[in-house]
Motif scaffolding. Structure first.
Motif, PDB file in Angstrom:
ATOM      1  N   ASP A   1       0.836  -1.197   0.000  1.00 58.17           N
ATOM      2  CA  ASP A   1       0.000   0.000   0.000  1.00 58.17           C
ATOM      3  C   ASP A   1       0.872   1.249   0.000  1.00 58.17           C
ATOM      4  OD1 ASP A   1      -1.138   0.115   3.508  1.00 58.17           O
ATOM      5  OD2 ASP A   1       0.801   0.584   2.611  1.00 58.17           O
ATOM      6  N   ASN A   2       0.236   2.413  -0.004  1.00 57.18           N
ATOM      7  CA  ASN A   2       0.982   3.663  -0.126  1.00 57.18           C
ATOM      8  C   ASN A   2       1.774   3.997   1.137  1.00 57.18           C
ATOM      9  OD1 ASN A   2      -1.793   3.937   0.748  1.00 57.18           O
ATOM     10  ND2 ASN A   2      -1.410   6.121   0.950  1.00 57.18           N
ATOM     11  N   ASP A   3       1.549   3.265   2.216  1.00 55.49           N
ATOM     12  CA  ASP A   3       2.343   3.425   3.438  1.00 55.49           C
ATOM     13  C   ASP A   3       3.422   2.336   3.567  1.00 55.49           C
ATOM     14  OD1 ASP A   3      -0.607   4.491   5.155  1.00 55.49           O
ATOM     15  OD2 ASP A   3       1.056   5.721   4.425  1.00 55.49           O
ATOM     16  N   GLY A   4       3.534   1.491   2.547  1.00 53.93           N
ATOM     17  CA  GLY A   4       4.557   0.463   2.564  1.00 53.93           C
ATOM     18  C   GLY A   4       4.161  -0.842   3.228  1.00 53.93           C
ATOM     19  N   ARG A   5       2.910  -0.942   3.657  1.00 55.16           N
ATOM     20  CA  ARG A   5       2.469  -2.203   4.263  1.00 55.16           C
ATOM     21  C   ARG A   5       2.233  -3.234   3.163  1.00 55.16           C
ATOM     22  NH1 ARG A   5      -2.280   0.523   7.659  1.00 55.16           N
ATOM     23  NH2 ARG A   5      -2.520   1.398   5.564  1.00 55.16           N
TER      24      ARG A   5
ATOM     25  N   ASP B   1      -3.416   1.108  -8.385  1.00 58.59           N
ATOM     26  CA  ASP B   1      -4.699   1.796  -8.230  1.00 58.59           C
ATOM     27  C   ASP B   1      -4.637   2.731  -7.039  1.00 58.59           C
ATOM     28  OD1 ASP B   1      -8.037   0.545  -8.930  1.00 58.59           O
ATOM     29  OD2 ASP B   1      -7.336   2.590  -8.568  1.00 58.59           O
ATOM     30  N   SER B   2      -5.619   3.612  -6.998  1.00 56.39           N
ATOM     31  CA  SER B   2      -5.695   4.593  -5.926  1.00 56.39           C
ATOM     32  C   SER B   2      -6.064   3.935  -4.600  1.00 56.39           C
ATOM     33  CB  SER B   2      -6.755   5.638  -6.269  1.00 56.39           C
ATOM     34  OG  SER B   2      -7.044   6.442  -5.157  1.00 56.39           O
ATOM     35  N   PRO B   3      -5.457   4.349  -3.482  1.00 60.90           N
ATOM     36  CA  PRO B   3      -5.803   3.769  -2.180  1.00 60.90           C
ATOM     37  C   PRO B   3      -7.217   4.097  -1.731  1.00 60.90           C
ATOM     38  CG  PRO B   3      -4.309   5.615  -1.910  1.00 60.90           C
ATOM     39  CD  PRO B   3      -4.375   5.315  -3.376  1.00 60.90           C
ATOM     40  N   GLN B   4      -7.829   5.110  -2.285  1.00 60.30           N
ATOM     41  CA  GLN B   4      -9.189   5.471  -1.874  1.00 60.30           C
ATOM     42  C   GLN B   4     -10.195   4.360  -2.191  1.00 60.30           C
ATOM     43  OE1 GLN B   4      -7.152   7.899  -3.270  1.00 60.30           O
ATOM     44  NE2 GLN B   4      -6.921   8.882  -1.278  1.00 60.30           N
ATOM     45  N   ARG B   5      -9.830   3.460  -3.070  1.00 63.26           N
ATOM     46  CA  ARG B   5     -10.767   2.409  -3.467  1.00 63.26           C
ATOM     47  C   ARG B   5     -10.802   1.251  -2.473  1.00 63.26           C
ATOM     48  NH1 ARG B   5     -10.546   0.394  -9.455  1.00 63.26           N
ATOM     49  NH2 ARG B   5     -12.597  -0.324  -8.802  1.00 63.26           N
ATOM     50  N   TRP B   6      -9.754   1.091  -1.659  1.00 62.99           N
ATOM     51  CA  TRP B   6      -9.652  -0.115  -0.847  1.00 62.99           C
ATOM     52  C   TRP B   6      -9.633   0.205   0.637  1.00 62.99           C
ATOM     53  CZ3 TRP B   6     -10.878  -2.366  -4.862  1.00 62.99           C
ATOM     54  CH2 TRP B   6     -10.211  -2.172  -6.075  1.00 62.99           C
ATOM     55  N   LYS B   7     -10.427  -0.517   1.413  1.00 59.92           N
ATOM     56  CA  LYS B   7     -10.546  -0.280   2.845  1.00 59.92           C
ATOM     57  C   LYS B   7      -9.433  -0.953   3.623  1.00 59.92           C
ATOM     58  CE  LYS B   7     -15.589   0.220   2.778  1.00 59.92           C
ATOM     59  NZ  LYS B   7     -16.867  -0.277   3.322  1.00 59.92           N
ATOM     60  N   SER B   8      -8.822  -1.971   3.038  1.00 60.48           N
ATOM     61  CA  SER B   8      -7.797  -2.718   3.763  1.00 60.48           C
ATOM     62  C   SER B   8      -6.884  -3.412   2.764  1.00 60.48           C
ATOM     63  CB  SER B   8      -8.430  -3.767   4.673  1.00 60.48           C
ATOM     64  OG  SER B   8      -9.055  -4.778   3.902  1.00 60.48           O
ATOM     65  N   LEU B   9      -5.767  -3.923   3.277  1.00 61.73           N
ATOM     66  CA  LEU B   9      -4.882  -4.696   2.427  1.00 61.73           C
ATOM     67  C   LEU B   9      -5.580  -5.956   1.912  1.00 61.73           C
ATOM     68  CD1 LEU B   9      -1.432  -4.472   4.232  1.00 61.73           C
ATOM     69  CD2 LEU B   9      -1.982  -3.605   1.956  1.00 61.73           C
ATOM     70  N   GLN B  10      -6.439  -6.507   2.737  1.00 57.51           N
ATOM     71  CA  GLN B  10      -7.142  -7.714   2.328  1.00 57.51           C
ATOM     72  C   GLN B  10      -8.029  -7.447   1.119  1.00 57.51           C
ATOM     73  OE1 GLN B  10      -6.676 -10.816   3.354  1.00 57.51           O
ATOM     74  NE2 GLN B  10      -8.189 -11.536   1.857  1.00 57.51           N
ATOM     75  N   THR B  11      -8.787  -6.347   1.171  1.00 56.29           N
ATOM     76  CA  THR B  11      -9.644  -6.030   0.019  1.00 56.29           C
ATOM     77  C   THR B  11      -8.798  -5.654  -1.194  1.00 56.29           C
ATOM     78  OG1 THR B  11      -9.905  -3.748   0.794  1.00 56.29           O
ATOM     79  CG2 THR B  11     -11.585  -5.330   1.447  1.00 56.29           C
ATOM     80  N   ALA B  12      -7.652  -5.042  -0.940  1.00 47.37           N
ATOM     81  CA  ALA B  12      -6.778  -4.661  -2.044  1.00 47.37           C
ATOM     82  C   ALA B  12      -6.229  -5.881  -2.765  1.00 47.37           C
ATOM     83  CB  ALA B  12      -5.624  -3.803  -1.526  1.00 47.37           C
ATOM     84  N   ILE B  13      -5.850  -6.914  -2.026  1.00 46.28           N
ATOM     85  CA  ILE B  13      -5.311  -8.103  -2.685  1.00 46.28           C
ATOM     86  C   ILE B  13      -6.430  -8.913  -3.324  1.00 46.28           C
ATOM     87  CG2 ILE B  13      -5.300  -9.723  -0.743  1.00 46.28           C
ATOM     88  CD1 ILE B  13      -2.405 -10.449  -1.618  1.00 46.28           C
ATOM     89  N   GLU B  14      -7.601  -8.874  -2.733  1.00 47.14           N
ATOM     90  CA  GLU B  14      -8.754  -9.539  -3.366  1.00 47.14           C
ATOM     91  C   GLU B  14      -9.100  -8.863  -4.687  1.00 47.14           C
ATOM     92  OE1 GLU B  14     -11.769  -9.376  -0.391  1.00 47.14           O
ATOM     93  OE2 GLU B  14     -10.943 -11.048   0.776  1.00 47.14           O
ATOM     94  N   ALA B  15      -8.984  -7.536  -4.709  1.00 48.87           N
ATOM     95  CA  ALA B  15      -9.281  -6.798  -5.934  1.00 48.87           C
ATOM     96  C   ALA B  15      -8.284  -7.122  -7.038  1.00 48.87           C
ATOM     97  CB  ALA B  15      -9.271  -5.298  -5.640  1.00 48.87           C
ATOM     98  N   LEU B  16      -7.027  -7.388  -6.667  1.00 49.46           N
ATOM     99  CA  LEU B  16      -6.055  -7.839  -7.662  1.00 49.46           C
ATOM    100  C   LEU B  16      -6.526  -9.140  -8.285  1.00 49.46           C
ATOM    101  CD1 LEU B  16      -2.592  -7.212  -5.965  1.00 49.46           C
ATOM    102  CD2 LEU B  16      -3.332  -6.289  -8.166  1.00 49.46           C
ATOM    103  N   GLY B  17      -7.042 -10.025  -7.457  1.00 50.45           N
ATOM    104  CA  GLY B  17      -7.546 -11.292  -7.972  1.00 50.45           C
ATOM    105  C   GLY B  17      -8.774 -11.124  -8.841  1.00 50.45           C
ATOM    106  N   GLU B  18      -9.537 -10.096  -8.588  1.00 52.00           N
ATOM    107  CA  GLU B  18     -10.733  -9.837  -9.395  1.00 52.00           C
ATOM    108  C   GLU B  18     -10.412  -9.065 -10.665  1.00 52.00           C
ATOM    109  OE1 GLU B  18     -13.268  -7.807  -6.657  1.00 52.00           O
ATOM    110  OE2 GLU B  18     -13.447  -9.531  -5.339  1.00 52.00           O
ATOM    111  N   GLY B  19      -9.179  -8.582 -10.759  1.00 52.86           N
ATOM    112  CA  GLY B  19      -8.767  -7.881 -11.976  1.00 52.86           C
ATOM    113  C   GLY B  19      -9.360  -6.507 -12.130  1.00 52.86           C
ATOM    114  N   ILE B  20      -9.658  -5.829 -11.018  1.00 56.92           N
ATOM    115  CA  ILE B  20     -10.381  -4.561 -11.125  1.00 56.92           C
ATOM    116  C   ILE B  20      -9.525  -3.343 -10.778  1.00 56.92           C
ATOM    117  CG2 ILE B  20     -12.648  -5.568 -10.787  1.00 56.92           C
ATOM    118  CD1 ILE B  20     -12.520  -4.784  -7.860  1.00 56.92           C
ATOM    119  N   TYR B  21      -8.205  -3.524 -10.734  1.00 60.55           N
ATOM    120  CA  TYR B  21      -7.348  -2.357 -10.592  1.00 60.55           C
ATOM    121  C   TYR B  21      -7.424  -1.501 -11.855  1.00 60.55           C
ATOM    122  CZ  TYR B  21      -4.929  -3.400  -6.209  1.00 60.55           C
ATOM    123  OH  TYR B  21      -4.620  -3.587  -4.884  1.00 60.55           O
TER     124      TYR B  21
END
Length: 131
Positions: free
Chosen positions: A52-56, A98-118
């Motif tokens: 993420d944008n904070d390096g996590r 993608d922009s961090p505003q779209r994702w509430k957590s790292l978990q949702t961010a990695i799930e979104a990668l799997g969904e191909g929606i970046y």
């Protein structure tokens, strides 16, 4: 203009290592999530790792302990170090941002990668692991 260009794919025997690179332009790691996903023929896309944008960082369970995601700000390059490769790791690997505003957590961010929606994607690089 945002561009992501992957490189470093290839063929390797099981147990071997590869490092994928993604040259990123047009965005800053300080303001974007960046990550890797993969897709094997006949299988669903899977989110592999995200920073993420904070390096996590977060990894898919299937690659934890074997893969390492990192980025070099000076080179504007995202990396995926892959060790102890398995036949099941064979896939086309894509980097994405993608922009961090779209994702509430790292978990949702990695799930979104799997969904191909970046929003931004590279063209992919093939990794083939043989037994």
């Amino acid at each position: 203009q945002v561009q992501l260009v992957e490189s470093g794919g290839g063929s390797v025997q099981a147990g071997g290592s590869l490092t994928l690179s993604c040259a990123v332009s047009g965005i800053s790691y300080r303001t974007y999530y960046v990550g890797w996903s993969r897709q094997a023929p006949g299988k669903e896309r899977e989110g592999v790792a995200v920073i993420d944008n904070d390096g996590r960082i977060s990894y898919a369970d299937s690659v934890k302990g074997r893969f390492t995601i990192s980025h070099d700000n000076a080179k504007n390059t995202l990396y995926l170090q892959m060790n102890s490769l398995e036949v099941e790791d064979t896939a086309t690997y894509y980097c994405a941002a993608d922009s961090p505003q779209r994702w509430k957590s790292l978990q949702t961010a990695i799930e979104a990668l799997g969904e191909g929606i970046y929003k931004y994607w590279g063209q992919g690089t093939q990794v083939t692991v043989s037994s």
